[in-house]
Design an enzyme around this catalytic site. Structure first.
Site, PDB file in Angstrom:
ATOM      1  N   HIS A   7       0.963  -1.169   0.080  1.00  0.00           N
ATOM      2  CA  HIS A   7       0.108   0.259  -0.125  1.00  0.00           C
ATOM      3  C   HIS A   7       0.765   1.317  -0.062  1.00  0.00           C
ATOM      4  CE1 HIS A   7      -3.916  -1.849   0.783  1.00  0.00           C
ATOM      5  NE2 HIS A   7      -3.134  -3.057   1.262  1.00  0.00           N
TER       6      HIS A   7
ATOM      7  N   GLU B 132      -8.527 -12.632   5.754  1.00  0.00           N
ATOM      8  CA  GLU B 132      -7.584 -12.138   6.651  1.00  0.00           C
ATOM      9  C   GLU B 132      -8.167 -11.765   7.904  1.00  0.00           C
ATOM     10  OE1 GLU B 132      -4.228  -8.447   7.439  1.00  0.00           O
ATOM     11  OE2 GLU B 132      -5.885  -8.227   5.895  1.00  0.00           O
TER      12      GLU B 132
ATOM     13  N   ASP C 176       3.151  -5.568   2.329  1.00  0.00           N
ATOM     14  CA  ASP C 176       1.634  -5.102   2.614  1.00  0.00           C
ATOM     15  C   ASP C 176       2.018  -3.386   3.093  1.00  0.00           C
ATOM     16  OD1 ASP C 176      -0.956  -4.729   3.295  1.00  0.00           O
ATOM     17  OD2 ASP C 176      -0.953  -5.830   5.412  1.00  0.00           O
TER      18      ASP C 176
END
EC number: 3.5.4.4
Length: 362
Positions: free
Chosen positions: A22, A211, A295
């Protein structure tokens, strides 16, 4: 071939690929401090090292919602053209410094409008910053290619607008789409119309699933919405008993659906107990197409080199395992087939061979 262990210096030089990262979770701490001062945003710490430690500690809550809450500070400095240009350019340069040769960066344009930019201006500015970073990396002899995934926030009502942007900018560096945000209570099927539109327009997409929520979220993402990859997907292990995949897990494995796994992040959000016990190793050994990802590099205090090193040190991975997940990522990248094959055959495989031939092994 004999399984080979390598040290951290060798790992740093290995070519890498990351699919799940991200933009707003990967800023440099010093950049956050400088940009926050410029826009008048108050931070929990103004020393870069102390701020980095705060992000990491705040994210170690074991709760996805609290983990996401740390982003208020990075997003606060990404509301202007100057902030977006700088963070995008530095993002690419940081990937290049980490040995990444291909990366996909994702972000939600709707979260970057408070400074007066339009959705289109956000996308165009980020692409400009990424292009500047790629040009500088290439000039420095560390070329890296970066594609963009635009995200819609699953708990809000602008997902279709984000999908429209992905279609509009698919020839300008945007390679795919995703939905992000809190999973529990916000199922992928809520945005089915956007996914059907993307399929009609031949734009690939991944979906955060498995998740914070279990098998139903993975099933919806794949069988209802038509995702080509799964973001995280650690809960697919709920459908594996005594090493035998059930129907859903078998579908994922047999159809080579990539799982974008992020070990350190999963520990922080409570989706996994330890690196040694993280599902990525068992899934790799069972033949799933697992990929390794960061991530959020700032929030998780990590890099691709660190993620690889942790798996080597704590889960017994070999260089062959690292090469496998790197090739897996490129096989499932949202790029045309010939470009994926060229990256594998001309960059990754020779890169591994060159590093290993010139390095002491253990």
């Amino acid at each position: 071939m004999t399984a080979t262990r390598v040290d951290a210096d060798v790992i740093r030089r290995l070519p890498k690929a990351v699919l799940h990262d991200h933009l707003d979770g990967g800023l440099r701490p010093a950049t956050v401090v400088e940009l926050a001062e410029a826009v008048g945003h108050r931070l929990p710490a103004t020393d870069p090292d102390e701020l980095a430690a705060w992000f990491y500690e705040a994210a170690n809550s074991g709760d996805l919602v609290r983990y996401i809450a740390t982003f208020e500070h990075t997003l606060a400095v990404m509301q202007t053209r100057e902030g977006l240009l700088r963070t995008a350019e530095e993002y690419v340069l940081d990937l290049a410094a980490d040995g990444v040769v291909y990366g996909e960066v994702r972000y939600a344009p709707e979260l970057m409008l408070r400074g007066g930019l339009s959705l289109a201006e956000v996308v165009e500015t980020v692409q400009e910053g990424l292009a500047a970073g790629m040009a500088k990396a290439a000039a420095a002899g560390t070329p890296v290619r970066v594609g963009t995934l635009l995200c819609g926030m699953r708990m809000f009502d602008r997902v279709r607008e984000a999908a429209d942007l992905a279609v509009a900018y698919r020839d300008a560096g945007v390679v795919g789409f995703d939905i992000a945000g809190a999973e529990d209570g916000f199922p992928p099927a809520d945005h089915l119309a956007a996914f059907e539109y993307l399929r009609r327009e031949c734009v690939p997409f991944t979906i955060h699933a498995g998740e914070a929520h279990g098998l139903p979220s993975i099933h919806q993402a794949l069988q209802v919405c038509g995702a080509q990859r799964i973001g995280h997907g650690v809960r697919i292990t709920d459908d594996i008993v005594d090493g035998k995949p059930g129907r859903l897990a078998g579908w994922v494995r047999d159809r080579r659906i990539a799982l974008e796994m992020c070990p350190t992040s999963n520990l922080q959000t409570g989706a996994a107990a330890s690196i040694a016990e993280h599902p990525i190793t068992a899934l790799k050994d069972l033949g799933f197409r697992v990929t390794l990802n960061t991530d959020n590099r700032l929030v998780s205090g990590t890099t691709m080199t660190r993620e690889m090193s942790l798996l080597v040190e704590q889960a017994g991975w070999t260089v062959e395992d690292l090469r496998t997940v790197t090739v897996n990522a490129l096989k499932s990248a949202f790029l045309p087939f010939d470009e994926r094959r060229a990256l594998i055959e001309d960059v990754v495989l020779p890169g591994y061979e060159a590093v290993l031939c010139s390095s002491p092994l253990r």
